[in-house]
Design a protein around this motif. Structure first.
Motif, PDB file in Angstrom:
ATOM      1  N   ASP A  78       2.109  -2.690   6.362  1.00  0.00           N
ATOM      2  CA  ASP A  78       1.090  -1.640   6.400  1.00  0.00           C
ATOM      3  C   ASP A  78       1.547  -0.477   5.525  1.00  0.00           C
ATOM      4  OD1 ASP A  78      -0.572  -3.003   8.180  1.00  0.00           O
ATOM      5  OD2 ASP A  78       0.580  -2.283   9.909  1.00  0.00           O
ATOM      6  N   LYS A  79       0.887  -0.280   4.416  1.00  0.00           N
ATOM      7  CA  LYS A  79       1.238   0.792   3.484  1.00  0.00           C
ATOM      8  C   LYS A  79      -0.028   1.465   2.976  1.00  0.00           C
ATOM      9  CE  LYS A  79       5.767   0.338   3.222  1.00  0.00           C
ATOM     10  NZ  LYS A  79       6.718   1.455   3.476  1.00  0.00           N
ATOM     11  N   ARG A  80       0.158   2.652   2.418  1.00  0.00           N
ATOM     12  CA  ARG A  80      -0.929   3.352   1.737  1.00  0.00           C
ATOM     13  C   ARG A  80      -0.520   3.548   0.278  1.00  0.00           C
ATOM     14  NH1 ARG A  80      -0.205   6.301   6.242  1.00  0.00           N
ATOM     15  NH2 ARG A  80       0.782   7.972   5.055  1.00  0.00           N
ATOM     16  N   GLY A  83      -2.895   7.440  -0.779  1.00  0.00           N
ATOM     17  CA  GLY A  83      -3.588   7.833   0.438  1.00  0.00           C
ATOM     18  C   GLY A  83      -4.500   6.803   1.052  1.00  0.00           C
ATOM     19  N   LYS A  84      -4.715   5.691   0.377  1.00  0.00           N
ATOM     20  CA  LYS A  84      -5.654   4.680   0.888  1.00  0.00           C
ATOM     21  C   LYS A  84      -4.892   3.443   1.369  1.00  0.00           C
ATOM     22  CE  LYS A  84      -9.414   6.122  -2.168  1.00  0.00           C
ATOM     23  NZ  LYS A  84      -8.713   7.297  -2.697  1.00  0.00           N
ATOM     24  N   PRO A  85      -5.288   2.853   2.511  1.00  0.00           N
ATOM     25  CA  PRO A  85      -4.639   1.627   2.985  1.00  0.00           C
ATOM     26  C   PRO A  85      -4.805   0.504   1.966  1.00  0.00           C
ATOM     27  CG  PRO A  85      -6.021   2.586   4.685  1.00  0.00           C
ATOM     28  CD  PRO A  85      -6.349   3.309   3.420  1.00  0.00           C
ATOM     29  N   GLY A 399       5.281   6.288   4.598  1.00  0.00           N
ATOM     30  CA  GLY A 399       4.608   5.004   4.439  1.00  0.00           C
ATOM     31  C   GLY A 399       3.719   4.921   3.220  1.00  0.00           C
ATOM     32  N   GLU A 400       3.987   5.787   2.223  1.00  0.00           N
ATOM     33  CA  GLU A 400       3.234   5.774   0.969  1.00  0.00           C
ATOM     34  C   GLU A 400       3.998   4.946  -0.067  1.00  0.00           C
ATOM     35  OE1 GLU A 400       0.493   7.161  -0.512  1.00  0.00           O
ATOM     36  OE2 GLU A 400      -0.357   8.149   1.246  1.00  0.00           O
TER      37      GLU A 400
END
Length: 799
Positions: A78-80, A83-85, A399-400
């Motif tokens: 799970d990453k962005r 800013g977007k998944p 998590g970016e």
């Protein structure tokens, strides 16, 4: 078991077909230790295209596996990204060098939209993932092991569990620093290691010991061997030099090869120094710091030589030290009496280097700790790269995914507001500075590459719309840059509040002050970073929007000041010069804070300041008697030291004593001394940088002709080098009479008329000309002036 240690450096090596992360540190008891983590493996991320099946893509990637360094894991994460998944896969292999190979193979798959984080060095990848903070204390779960024979440390450990920073950045009480400087003897121009010996190596330790290793005549084998042995015996944690990355270490390495020696000075036996990222020289287990990197960031000093910088920072006065040009080394070395002078010269260099270490290292260590770049790298890295590593730390923590660096063509954009000044003399002027204006604009309007609207409809309800340029930024959710900058500014406020709890001269205060300064520099660099074409988070529109909001902000404040009846003298970027009427200044500051949401404060007060008609050009007398000169020759790089000195003194006399005639008399006295050959030669050197190869210049500029003369003497000068020259008497053009400064020994050879007409008088008239003074007046005999006040002259120009 757990061990607490101060982290010096993070490296890695491949042993037995697997990578080992190597952590060099110091324990609380002062033991030098090495920690190895054998568990960590290199990886990168693959972002799947919108319509791709992640499971199918994972199977394709696994099929790329090569037995030499197999793909051991492919897992969805799970990453962005901006800013977007995104649908991402983490691809893990064994050997760090294989990441590049798999990156290219993965890029060739049609289902792949992006391949990210494949260009991050393995050891730094480990540091990012574990939140390591160089020059700070850490605790790790470990198992002690026998010390491998290749390591020169007291104890060794394998990391078996967690590893994390404690937040303590106080250096160990016995941190060992060694300063060194080498002297090379050459009789035919520039030193060449295959030919010219190292005749002296001087060292000084933080414990106060000073040593010199000297050649036996021209045999330098024992010099380098003695230096190597001393380093291993003293076992420094930090080695400092001045221009050591580009001269001392490369020269010693090449000279050692020629002599059949091994410059084995690291904490890993057999590991010689080597040039690494950002051009710095890396020494295994130690931190090599080139202090010139920090001297280059002092704009007030145009000539970055060791003696000039040491003098400027109060480490050692040039007038109290030995100065010898390297072209004169042979005659000093061969004469027993003069050799003592040369040895003293080397010691003065070493003392200056250690003194500069005391000035620069506290800041450098805090900068390393905050950015995550080890101390030997952070100085050599640009401001953009320093900020980028901090952003990479924050992206990993949040998590970016980290964008790739893609070089682009530079795209210009409109800059900040610079008002036309009100020319003349102004008394009692306050300078109001916005606190971190650009970072606060980025926060207020949520500016960043992840919040900008590219395509789609822009509405003032959902977006912040930049004035003039019209770029749109989402109000919600909070962008990456906004979050990072809020954290940085909050940290700086916290540090400054903590500083107030300690005496100004305490170690705690100094550490906090250096840390808040490092934080401030990083925060203020964010706007410029986005406009840097080499940035991972490049966004020209973002940088353009920041300056647009900056222009509107300062223009609004100017208009409000005028409506209050507060006279505005000048404005530049994020500062305003206004009449110092305390109650009105406070009212203006309250308006800025309460109505506009920005903080502004009085940065300085000038007792007296004057402006010409030109922007970014003024001189002021501060309340403590110091003189500020901005935009005149005094801070330009192509004028002799004497011109700068004259201009500063003229300004000081004018602003302190309001006495034009005294200033005129002073200039006349300098003219007289020049004519009598009484000005020291070093004050007459003019420095100019070569911007291209000597042979590529069409015009005959003085510094180019001086460079050609150096080449004829065998002294090679390249693009980027500063050439110092003195103009001497004789026939021909000025450019033909420009002699390399080290070859001019007799003041009587100097062309005094040139310096008077092209240096002294023009520099003085940039100030005095405003008051109606002419070059004819300045050339009259000293002592012939009357005694009129500054304002007698001012009336002529302001009437």
């Amino acid at each position: 078991m757990e061990v607490e240690f101060y982290l010096l450096d993070v490296t890695y090596e491949v042993s037995g077909g697997e990578p080992h992360v190597i952590l060099w540190g110091i324990t609380r008891s002062g033991e030098r230790v090495v920690l190895r983590d054998r568990r960590f493996r290199p990886y990168f991320y693959v972002v799947a295209s919108d319509k791709a099946s992640v499971e199918a893509l994972a199977r394709k990637i696994r099929a790329l596996s090569d037995p030499e360094s197999p793909i051991v894991d492919v897992r969805p994460v799970d990453k962005r990204f901006f800013g977007k998944p995104v649908k991402a896969l983490r691809v893990t292999t064994v050997i760090p060098e294989s990441v590049r190979k798999y990156r290219e193979k993965a890029r060739g798959l049609s289902e792949v939209a992006e391949v990210l984080e494949a260009d991050i060095r393995f050891s730094m990848r480990y540091a990012l993932d574990n939140g390591l903070e160089p020059c700070g204390w850490h605790v790790a779960e470990v198992a002690e092991t026998p010390v491998p024979s290749r390591y020169r440390v007291a104890r060794a450990f394998d990391v078996t569990g967690f590893i994390k920073p404690t937040g303590d950045t106080r250096p160990p009480s016995d941190l060992r620093v060694l300063a060194f400087d080498i002297e090379v003897l050459t009789e035919s121009g520039s030193p060449h290691p295959e030919r010219d010996p190292v005749i002296i190596i001087g060292v000084k330790t933080s414990s106060g010991e000073t040593r010199q290793f000297t050649a036996e005549d021209l045999d330098d084998k024992k010099v380098i061997a003695g230096f190597t042995e001393f380093i291993l015996d003293y076992d420094p944690d930090i080695v400092v030099g001045y221009n050591s990355n580009h001269f001392d270490w490369p020269y010693l390495l090449e000279r050692s090869k020629i002599l059949g020696l091994k410059l084995d000075v690291g904490r890993r036996s057999g590991g010689e120094p080597s040039t690494s990222t950002y051009g710095h020289v890396s020494i295994p287990g130690r931190l090599n710091v080139d202090l010139l990197n920090y001297a280059e960031e002092i704009p007030e000093v145009k000539l970055k030589s060791l003696d000039v910088v040491a003098d400027y920072l109060g480490v050692m006065k040039r007038s109290e030290r030995v100065l010898v040009d390297y072209v004169d080394f042979p005659k000093y070395w061969r004469d027993p009496e003069k050799r003592r002078v040369l040895l003293r010269y080397n010691l003065d260099d070493v003392e200056s280097t250690m003194g500069l270490a005391g000035k620069f290292l506290p800041f450098a260590m805090q900068l390393a700790n905050i950015t995550g770049l080890p101390l030997d790298q952070v100085g050599a890295a640009s401001v953009g790269h320093r900020l980028e590593w901090f952003l990479m730390k924050e992206a990993t923590r949040r998590g970016e995914l980290i964008p790739n660096r893609v070089e682009k063509e530079a795209e210009p954009y409109k800059g900040a507001v610079v008002l036309q000044p009100l020319p003349g003399i102004h008394e009692n002027i306050a300078v109001l500075d916005f606190t971190s204006m650009y970072p606060n604009i980025m926060i207020k309007y949520n500016i960043g590459p992840d919040t900008i609207l590219r395509g789609g409809e822009c509405s003032s309800e959902e977006h912040n719309v930049a004035p003039e340029v019209g770029h749109c930024f989402l109000r919600e959710p909070q962008g990456f840059f906004k979050g990072v900058l809020q954290a940085l500014l909050a940290l700086r406020r916290q540090l400054r509040a903590e500083m107030k709890k300690h005496p100004v001269d305490s170690p705690e205060y100094r550490l906090l002050d250096e840390r808040q300064r490092a934080v401030k520099i990083l925060a203020n660099a964010a706007y410029g970073y986005m406009g840097w074409v080499g940035a991972r988070w490049y966004c020209r529109e973002c940088a353009e929007a920041v300056t647009a909001w900056g222009r509107r902000t300062i223009s609004t404040v100017i208009e409000h000041a005028k409506s209050m009846g507060l006279k505005v003298i000048y404005g530049d970027t994020d500062s305003l010069f206004v009449e110092n009427i305390p109650e009105k200044v406070k009212e203006l500051a309250d308006f800025v804070e309460k109505e506009m949401g920005f903080e502004i404060k009085v940065d300085k007060v000038y007792r007296r300041v004057f402006f010409t008609e030109a922007k970014k050009r003024y001189a002021g007398l501060l309340e403590d008697g110091r003189v500020d000169i901005v935009g005149f020759e005094a801070v330009r790089g192509d004028w002799a030291e004497i011109a700068k000195e004259v201009q500063e003194k003229v300004t000081e006399i004018l602003l302190s004593e309001k006495n034009i005639e005294k200033a005129i008399d002073y200039v006349r006295s300098i003219v007289s001394e020049l004519n009598q050959g009484r000005i020291p030669l070093e004050k007459l050197v003019i420095w100019k940088t070569l911007t291209k190869q000597v042979d590529e210049y069409e015009a005959e500029a003085p510094h180019v002709n001086a460079a050609k003369k150096l080449r004829r003497m065998g002294i090679m000068v390249e693009v980027g080098d500063k050439v110092g020259y003195i103009v001497v008497k004789g026939p021909g053009k000025i450019s033909e009479r420009a002699e390399p400064y080290m070859f001019v020994k007799d003041p009587r050879l100097v062309d005094a008329s040139y310096y008077i007409d092209h240096q002294i008088i023009p520099a003085a008239l940039r100030i005095l000309g405003y008051f109606g003074v002419t070059d004819t007046q300045l050339k009259k005999a000293a002592g012939s002036a009357g005694r009129r006040s500054l304002f007698d002259y001012t009336r002529k120009t302001q009437g």
